[in-house]
Design a protein around this motif. Sequence first.
Motif, PDB file in Angstrom:
ATOM      1  N   ALA A 157       0.819  -1.212   0.000  1.00 57.65           N
ATOM      2  CA  ALA A 157       0.000   0.000   0.000  1.00 57.65           C
ATOM      3  C   ALA A 157       0.854   1.264   0.000  1.00 57.65           C
ATOM      4  CB  ALA A 157      -0.922   0.003   1.215  1.00 57.65           C
ATOM      5  N   GLY A 158       2.178   1.109  -0.018  1.00 57.44           N
ATOM      6  CA  GLY A 158       3.066   2.259  -0.026  1.00 57.44           C
ATOM      7  C   GLY A 158       3.412   2.796   1.343  1.00 57.44           C
ATOM      8  N   GLN A 159       2.992   2.091   2.395  1.00 59.88           N
ATOM      9  CA  GLN A 159       3.311   2.512   3.761  1.00 59.88           C
ATOM     10  C   GLN A 159       4.780   2.213   4.053  1.00 59.88           C
ATOM     11  OE1 GLN A 159       1.125   3.826   6.223  1.00 59.88           O
ATOM     12  NE2 GLN A 159       2.921   4.085   7.530  1.00 59.88           N
ATOM     13  N   CYS A 160       5.471   3.187   4.643  1.00 60.41           N
ATOM     14  CA  CYS A 160       6.891   3.024   4.962  1.00 60.41           C
ATOM     15  C   CYS A 160       7.052   2.472   6.375  1.00 60.41           C
ATOM     16  CB  CYS A 160       7.608   4.364   4.848  1.00 60.41           C
ATOM     17  SG  CYS A 160       9.379   4.302   5.210  1.00 60.41           S
ATOM     18  N   ARG A 161       7.959   1.536   6.527  1.00 56.70           N
ATOM     19  CA  ARG A 161       8.308   1.020   7.850  1.00 56.70           C
ATOM     20  C   ARG A 161       9.816   0.838   7.914  1.00 56.70           C
ATOM     21  NH1 ARG A 161       5.045  -3.939   6.063  1.00 56.70           N
ATOM     22  NH2 ARG A 161       6.581  -5.260   5.018  1.00 56.70           N
ATOM     23  N   PHE A 162      10.331   0.844   9.128  1.00 59.18           N
ATOM     24  CA  PHE A 162      11.766   0.730   9.352  1.00 59.18           C
ATOM     25  C   PHE A 162      12.050  -0.467  10.260  1.00 59.18           C
ATOM     26  CE2 PHE A 162      11.020   5.249   8.531  1.00 59.18           C
ATOM     27  CZ  PHE A 162      12.017   5.549   7.622  1.00 59.18           C
ATOM     28  N   GLY A 163      13.157  -1.154   9.984  1.00 58.13           N
ATOM     29  CA  GLY A 163      13.575  -2.271  10.811  1.00 58.13           C
ATOM     30  C   GLY A 163      14.301  -3.280   9.950  1.00 58.13           C
ATOM     31  N   PRO A 164      14.675  -4.399  10.517  1.00 63.64           N
ATOM     32  CA  PRO A 164      14.614  -4.671  11.955  1.00 63.64           C
ATOM     33  C   PRO A 164      15.923  -4.340  12.647  1.00 63.64           C
ATOM     34  CG  PRO A 164      15.155  -6.687  10.788  1.00 63.64           C
ATOM     35  CD  PRO A 164      15.039  -5.603   9.740  1.00 63.64           C
ATOM     36  N   ASP A 165      15.844  -4.147  13.962  1.00 56.92           N
ATOM     37  CA  ASP A 165      17.048  -4.108  14.767  1.00 56.92           C
ATOM     38  C   ASP A 165      17.383  -5.527  15.192  1.00 56.92           C
ATOM     39  OD1 ASP A 165      14.996  -4.574  16.525  1.00 56.92           O
ATOM     40  OD2 ASP A 165      15.507  -2.965  17.910  1.00 56.92           O
ATOM     41  N   ILE A 166      18.293  -5.702  16.115  1.00 53.36           N
ATOM     42  CA  ILE A 166      18.716  -7.048  16.515  1.00 53.36           C
ATOM     43  C   ILE A 166      18.742  -7.136  18.038  1.00 53.36           C
ATOM     44  CG2 ILE A 166      20.651  -8.671  16.561  1.00 53.36           C
ATOM     45  CD1 ILE A 166      21.439  -7.700  13.830  1.00 53.36           C
ATOM     46  N   GLU A 167      18.045  -8.140  18.568  1.00 53.51           N
ATOM     47  CA  GLU A 167      18.053  -8.392  20.005  1.00 53.51           C
ATOM     48  C   GLU A 167      18.096  -9.899  20.238  1.00 53.51           C
ATOM     49  OE1 GLU A 167      15.326  -7.756  24.045  1.00 53.51           O
ATOM     50  OE2 GLU A 167      14.462  -7.404  22.059  1.00 53.51           O
ATOM     51  N   ALA A 168      19.118 -10.370  20.923  1.00 59.38           N
ATOM     52  CA  ALA A 168      19.185 -11.784  21.293  1.00 59.38           C
ATOM     53  C   ALA A 168      18.191 -12.047  22.413  1.00 59.38           C
ATOM     54  CB  ALA A 168      20.594 -12.145  21.747  1.00 59.38           C
ATOM     55  N   ILE A 169      17.376 -13.091  22.251  1.00 55.46           N
ATOM     56  CA  ILE A 169      16.360 -13.419  23.252  1.00 55.46           C
ATOM     57  C   ILE A 169      16.444 -14.908  23.586  1.00 55.46           C
ATOM     58  CG2 ILE A 169      14.795 -11.552  22.588  1.00 55.46           C
ATOM     59  CD1 ILE A 169      13.192 -13.617  20.989  1.00 55.46           C
ATOM     60  N   SER A 170      15.814 -15.279  24.700  1.00 58.86           N
ATOM     61  CA  SER A 170      15.827 -16.679  25.124  1.00 58.86           C
ATOM     62  C   SER A 170      14.471 -17.350  24.976  1.00 58.86           C
ATOM     63  CB  SER A 170      16.299 -16.786  26.586  1.00 58.86           C
ATOM     64  OG  SER A 170      15.459 -16.020  27.429  1.00 58.86           O
ATOM     65  N   SER A 171      13.412 -16.569  24.774  1.00 58.48           N
ATOM     66  CA  SER A 171      12.073 -17.136  24.587  1.00 58.48           C
ATOM     67  C   SER A 171      11.291 -16.267  23.619  1.00 58.48           C
ATOM     68  CB  SER A 171      11.334 -17.242  25.929  1.00 58.48           C
ATOM     69  OG  SER A 171      11.191 -15.969  26.515  1.00 58.48           O
ATOM     70  N   VAL A 172      10.265 -16.840  23.042  1.00 64.31           N
ATOM     71  CA  VAL A 172       9.483 -16.149  22.018  1.00 64.31           C
ATOM     72  C   VAL A 172       8.655 -15.036  22.647  1.00 64.31           C
ATOM     73  CG1 VAL A 172       7.631 -16.415  20.327  1.00 64.31           C
ATOM     74  CG2 VAL A 172       9.402 -18.170  20.530  1.00 64.31           C
ATOM     75  N   ASP A 173       8.805 -13.834  22.096  1.00 62.11           N
ATOM     76  CA  ASP A 173       8.100 -12.654  22.596  1.00 62.11           C
ATOM     77  C   ASP A 173       8.000 -11.661  21.444  1.00 62.11           C
ATOM     78  OD1 ASP A 173       7.264 -10.314  23.788  1.00 62.11           O
ATOM     79  OD2 ASP A 173       9.147  -9.956  24.863  1.00 62.11           O
ATOM     80  N   TYR A 174       6.776 -11.290  21.066  1.00 65.41           N
ATOM     81  CA  TYR A 174       6.567 -10.420  19.907  1.00 65.41           C
ATOM     82  C   TYR A 174       6.212  -8.982  20.288  1.00 65.41           C
ATOM     83  CZ  TYR A 174       6.597 -14.696  17.117  1.00 65.41           C
ATOM     84  OH  TYR A 174       6.970 -15.870  16.513  1.00 65.41           O
ATOM     85  N   VAL A 175       6.412  -8.619  21.540  1.00 67.04           N
ATOM     86  CA  VAL A 175       6.102  -7.263  21.988  1.00 67.04           C
ATOM     87  C   VAL A 175       7.128  -6.285  21.404  1.00 67.04           C
ATOM     88  CG1 VAL A 175       5.929  -5.733  23.986  1.00 67.04           C
ATOM     89  CG2 VAL A 175       5.023  -8.069  24.109  1.00 67.04           C
TER      90      VAL A 175
END
Length: 404
Positions: free
Chosen positions: A299-317
């Motif tokens: 749709a032409g919407q702009c988004r930025f990412g991703p950054d990088i974060e090491a995690i130990s469990s699944v979390d989408y927040v």
Amino acid sequence: MTGAQPLINTAPRQPFDVCIVGAGVVGLALARALSLRWPKASILVLEQNSDIGQEISSRNSEVIHAGLYYPPGSLKARLCIRGSALLYEYCAKHDVPHQRLGKLIVAQAGEESALELLRSSAQTCGVDSLRWQSQQAFARLEPQLHASAALWSPDTGIVDSHALMQRLQQEAESQGTLIATHSRFLRAACQGPGIFDIDVDTDAGVGSHASHNYPDGNAAEAQDPFKIRSRILINCAGLSATRVAASIAGMDQTLNPELNLVKGHYFALSGRSPFRHLIYPVPDPQQRGLGIHATLDMAGQCRFGPDIEAISSVDYVVDESRREAFALAIKRYFPALDATRLNPSYAGIRPRLGPGYADFMIQDEYVHGCPGLIQLFGIESPGLTASLALAELVTLKLQDQAPL
């Protein structure tokens, strides 16, 4: 493969020719490819979530990569280049929304040599389309872009990943493939060449769509698992691939790689996009990622990412406090950014096999000694781009296992 033990429950098992664990884009591409190659085969796809592609496949930049970033000769390089060609062809043929937008990879003062290394490596891989852009040239393409030098990749694009997966699902199901959601692989045992006894946690058997939730992939096992027998078992379970491998009785677990979960956040830019093309900084010199880049959706919407974060469990927040770090990174190439327009969007998690660069890992019988078993590990970016090429390669590896 040694010391395989039969499963305790010896009740009759529903027979299948192929069992695929994971209904992400790679699992669906495999189901389609194998159902077209073997039209009479019975194929089952197990998916523990409530719908297809809810993890890695739907939480990424939706970019069709051109194969610029990967070491010459690597699986990622070869399958990305091949997959890009297949994906553009497939999307055009099947009316999957996509656009060959093109991408600018930009360097700031002092980073120009990184672009030259990238161009040289890509050319060695067979990518000949990269072109240098003068400041005047890329200023015409993107007036709000700030950089000292840039490479233009005309073959980079975007795709509606959800529409792609739905189309792959439709094709596979039209050939008779059964895709079972809410169906979690519990365990398997190889009872001999081409004989896999598999237990599945599901409320009402294969095809059940009853409510079942596994937010962390570690739900308790069902008391009465559904039982199947399959001639071929393909583990492409993404974030759960190492758990699935560890649940195959008799497998040499020293072959099961360590999985590192890497989380990437995305912020959407409200209002009109400042860019018409994809904008990428030079890659992280430590090979951890491609940097916080600007992408566009259909749709032409702009988004930025991703950054990088090491995690130990699944979390989408998505933590709003990351806005400041995002803004600092983005302003290097987009100084006019108004950070108040950045809004938390979504997060994705990648199954990385190493702290830095790691290639795709595909294990077949020549690795583990078990005919009919294929395991895919570390299928992160460019997995979406490479999905059709991965399916093509796995199908080729299984050519001697064709159903009678």
